[in-house]
Scaffold this motif. Sequence first.
Motif, PDB file in Angstrom:
ATOM      1  N   SER A  70       0.886  -1.065   0.017  1.00  0.00           N
ATOM      2  CA  SER A  70      -0.037  -0.057  -0.022  1.00  0.00           C
ATOM      3  C   SER A  70       0.813   1.264  -0.058  1.00  0.00           C
ATOM      4  O   SER A  70       1.487   1.588   1.040  1.00  0.00           O
ATOM      5  N   ALA A  71       0.884   1.886  -1.060  1.00  0.00           N
ATOM      6  CA  ALA A  71       1.627   3.289  -1.012  1.00  0.00           C
ATOM      7  C   ALA A  71       1.219   4.340  -0.312  1.00  0.00           C
ATOM      8  O   ALA A  71       2.197   5.028   0.409  1.00  0.00           O
ATOM      9  N   GLU A  72      -0.127   4.218   0.012  1.00  0.00           N
ATOM     10  CA  GLU A  72      -0.725   5.281   0.768  1.00  0.00           C
ATOM     11  C   GLU A  72      -0.378   5.012   2.174  1.00  0.00           C
ATOM     12  O   GLU A  72      -0.009   6.042   3.048  1.00  0.00           O
ATOM     13  N   LEU A  73      -0.441   3.744   2.776  1.00  0.00           N
ATOM     14  CA  LEU A  73      -0.003   3.576   3.842  1.00  0.00           C
ATOM     15  C   LEU A  73       1.593   3.639   4.352  1.00  0.00           C
ATOM     16  O   LEU A  73       1.716   4.425   5.196  1.00  0.00           O
ATOM     17  N   ARG A  74       2.182   3.355   3.369  1.00  0.00           N
ATOM     18  CA  ARG A  74       3.625   3.650   3.631  1.00  0.00           C
ATOM     19  C   ARG A  74       3.861   5.179   3.570  1.00  0.00           C
ATOM     20  O   ARG A  74       4.680   5.864   4.314  1.00  0.00           O
ATOM     21  N   GLU A  75       3.147   5.602   2.829  1.00  0.00           N
ATOM     22  CA  GLU A  75       3.491   7.258   2.646  1.00  0.00           C
ATOM     23  C   GLU A  75       2.932   7.868   3.917  1.00  0.00           C
ATOM     24  O   GLU A  75       3.653   8.859   4.802  1.00  0.00           O
ATOM     25  N   GLU A  76       1.843   7.451   4.593  1.00  0.00           N
ATOM     26  CA  GLU A  76       1.461   7.814   5.958  1.00  0.00           C
ATOM     27  C   GLU A  76       2.466   7.597   7.035  1.00  0.00           C
ATOM     28  O   GLU A  76       2.731   8.291   8.201  1.00  0.00           O
ATOM     29  N   TYR A  77       2.958   6.358   7.012  1.00  0.00           N
ATOM     30  CA  TYR A  77       4.106   5.958   8.075  1.00  0.00           C
ATOM     31  C   TYR A  77       5.178   7.029   7.685  1.00  0.00           C
ATOM     32  O   TYR A  77       5.931   7.330   8.615  1.00  0.00           O
ATOM     33  N   GLY A  78       5.768   7.037   6.439  1.00  0.00           N
ATOM     34  CA  GLY A  78       6.817   8.074   6.351  1.00  0.00           C
ATOM     35  C   GLY A  78       6.619   9.288   6.816  1.00  0.00           C
ATOM     36  O   GLY A  78       7.693  10.086   7.355  1.00  0.00           O
ATOM     37  N   LEU A  79       5.481   9.794   6.752  1.00  0.00           N
ATOM     38  CA  LEU A  79       5.178  11.154   7.085  1.00  0.00           C
ATOM     39  C   LEU A  79       5.334  11.293   8.771  1.00  0.00           C
ATOM     40  O   LEU A  79       5.758  12.270   9.371  1.00  0.00           O
ATOM     41  N   ALA A  80       4.712  10.214   9.486  1.00  0.00           N
ATOM     42  CA  ALA A  80       4.821   9.958  10.624  1.00  0.00           C
ATOM     43  C   ALA A  80       6.050  10.187  11.236  1.00  0.00           C
ATOM     44  O   ALA A  80       6.584  10.731  12.251  1.00  0.00           O
ATOM     45  N   LEU A  81       7.130   9.265  10.665  1.00  0.00           N
ATOM     46  CA  LEU A  81       8.313   9.190  11.025  1.00  0.00           C
ATOM     47  C   LEU A  81       9.093  10.624  10.866  1.00  0.00           C
ATOM     48  O   LEU A  81       9.874  10.980  11.630  1.00  0.00           O
ATOM     49  N   ALA A  82       8.519  11.188   9.709  1.00  0.00           N
ATOM     50  CA  ALA A  82       9.229  12.630   9.542  1.00  0.00           C
ATOM     51  C   ALA A  82       8.802  13.637  10.615  1.00  0.00           C
ATOM     52  O   ALA A  82       9.418  14.404  11.172  1.00  0.00           O
ATOM     53  N   SER A  83       7.298  13.318  11.158  1.00  0.00           N
ATOM     54  CA  SER A  83       7.027  14.520  12.188  1.00  0.00           C
ATOM     55  C   SER A  83       7.832  14.201  13.712  1.00  0.00           C
ATOM     56  O   SER A  83       7.889  14.918  14.281  1.00  0.00           O
ATOM     57  N   ALA A  84       8.033  12.971  13.654  1.00  0.00           N
ATOM     58  CA  ALA A  84       8.919  12.380  14.827  1.00  0.00           C
ATOM     59  C   ALA A  84      10.485  12.735  14.911  1.00  0.00           C
ATOM     60  O   ALA A  84      11.149  12.609  15.846  1.00  0.00           O
ATOM     61  N   GLY A  85      10.885  13.241  13.689  1.00  0.00           N
ATOM     62  CA  GLY A  85      12.357  13.890  13.530  1.00  0.00           C
ATOM     63  C   GLY A  85      13.211  12.362  13.011  1.00  0.00           C
ATOM     64  O   GLY A  85      14.432  12.816  13.328  1.00  0.00           O
ATOM     65  N   LEU A  86      12.758  11.519  12.680  1.00  0.00           N
ATOM     66  CA  LEU A  86      13.224  10.238  12.288  1.00  0.00           C
ATOM     67  C   LEU A  86      13.736  10.102  10.913  1.00  0.00           C
ATOM     68  O   LEU A  86      13.002   9.676   9.964  1.00  0.00           O
ATOM     69  N   ARG A  87      14.613  11.081  10.445  1.00  0.00           N
ATOM     70  CA  ARG A  87      14.706  11.643   8.901  1.00  0.00           C
ATOM     71  C   ARG A  87      15.244  10.352   8.194  1.00  0.00           C
ATOM     72  O   ARG A  87      14.504  10.154   7.126  1.00  0.00           O
TER      73      ARG A  87
END
Length: 643
Positions: A70-87
């Motif tokens: 799921s591209a959408e799910l992976r994107e949501e996870y990536g955005l969450a990681l970015a918000s957490a500062g985990l570049r």
Amino acid sequence: MTAEVFVGKAWAVVALVLVLSACQTVAPGAVDQGEKVLSLVAQAQFELAEGRVEKGLALFAEAVRLDPRSAELREEYGLALASAGLREQALSELRKAATLSSEGEAVLGLLAAQGAGSREDLQEAVVHLEKGQAFAPYADRVRQSLIEAYLRLGQGAKAWAQVEPLLAEHPESPWLHLVAGQALRQLGRFSEAEGHLQKARGVPEFSAQATGELVEVLAQQGKFKEAAALVGEAVRQGGAPTLPGLVRWATLLVRAREEAKAVEVLDEALSRDPNFTDALILRAAVAFRQGKADEAEHFYRRALAASPDDPDALLGLARLYLELRRFDEARPLLVKAREVVQQHEDALPGAIAEVAEEQAALELVARAYDRALPFLQELAKKPLERRGLALWAEYFRAQERWSEGLAFFKNASAVEDPQTLRLLRSIKAEFLLFAGSREEALAELAAMAGGELEDARAAVGTAMRSKLYKEAVAWAKKALERFPGDGELTFSLAAALERSGQFAEAEKTFRLLLASDPENASALNYLGYMFADRGENLTEAKELIEKAVALDPLSGAYLDSLGWVYFRLGDWDRAEKYLTEAATLEPFDPTVHEHLGDLFQARGQVEKARASWQRALELKPDEEGQEERIKAKLAGLPHAPAP
């Protein structure tokens, strides 16, 4: 980058979280996998909203594990990681998504640009930033990052296309003036760049960076004194100057012809660190420029003692030895320089080609054409730059292999920049001429002569080299009507007039040039030699040539002129001193050997005269009538005694 920058679309599903939060106790297998993934995402979003980041990300990771395609799910996870500062983790997840929304593209581009350590990283960032410009909440950040990426990639045109409309909206923004200056500098619009950088320099936050850019813009316009003054001001205002700062200052002072001041600055640097290699190398280069070969060698040797594998020191000393025609000492230095740069090829892009150019140049000067060829072939494996083209031209020209050379240049791959392509065009025209296609060559050169300034210079220079003196005079005169006062064209016109036998007009033109540029060493030497060769104005000739030699003490041509004027004045001791030095620096110049023969004959040293004139003939003199003149001199000597 702070976490709040990446508040993604996932947080918009609060209502869904509240509805599905009751599903936390649903037994395994009670819902299908899709519902389970949805539940995990809802729980993850709830935990993240409540500030329980680690738990929320773990739930997201589990959801992705269950539905990895799921591209959408992976994107949501990536955005969450970015918000957490985990570049790094965010980058990994976003890169895995088959498709991304404009928000995902924007975030991926920003993250990639933030830590880009290579050109490839920057290019990847640009692709995503360009796609992410449509996401309005990040538009300003994306555009700023995109501009900076373009500039780092040297894509000034793309950067300027972004900056120009922004400047119209925000004309007082110092950051926009800074990047405008950088973009315009890359486009070669230096005077415009200078104005923007001056504005940015007035704001403390941007002053240091804008000053550094302004120094380069001034230097690229030949305003070395102004650039040196800026660096000197910055160096002194910053308290104790850094050693690199002192060397940069000295470099600009050298280019501004303030060599005495440059030496003071370098000596200051060396008093603080006697082994600072960059200062030693520049100190050597200054001595070399001043014609102090022993002093130059001393400083290069000190640099190599401090840093035995420094490629600049190795190349600098090799170039000194090449200038002094000490070929056997230059060759091993170039071999070692090649070994060094091959070990650090990634950190020294283009350095191997630079060494190959020096090796080819050495063998061409030494007339060892077979030894030069492998280095030239190495250069031709990539699109040729200007020096590579010039070296190949000299290889074919020196051996008079005109047709073969023409075929080579017709198929040669050259770097796509105006100066390189202009040189290739003029070389083709020259080789066409000598290969027998005179009309085609003249048409091509005439077209160039009627073009832009650099084209006209190249055409007239090629005409001079090809002994098309009549054409050179005509083309130079027409070009000077369009580009009045151009020094290079004026020099070529004066030389072409002299070669055409128009001595009075040549003298007038040289004097005009020297009135505007009194330190033009080439013009000083040419006019002085013209007088000396004709036996006229010998006192003035000596003064002119002595000034040329002072400006370039290691020029074999200038030393030959000085020796020749002393010969004409009857001062044979000084004549022999300078002609001998000239023969050392220009061992393959037939005119130098002819002059030595004339001197030896005047002194009654018949066999030395015979040997010098015979050597001149072996070197194939190409001056009109020179070969016949030397043969007549040899014929006038008494027969050599039988062995």
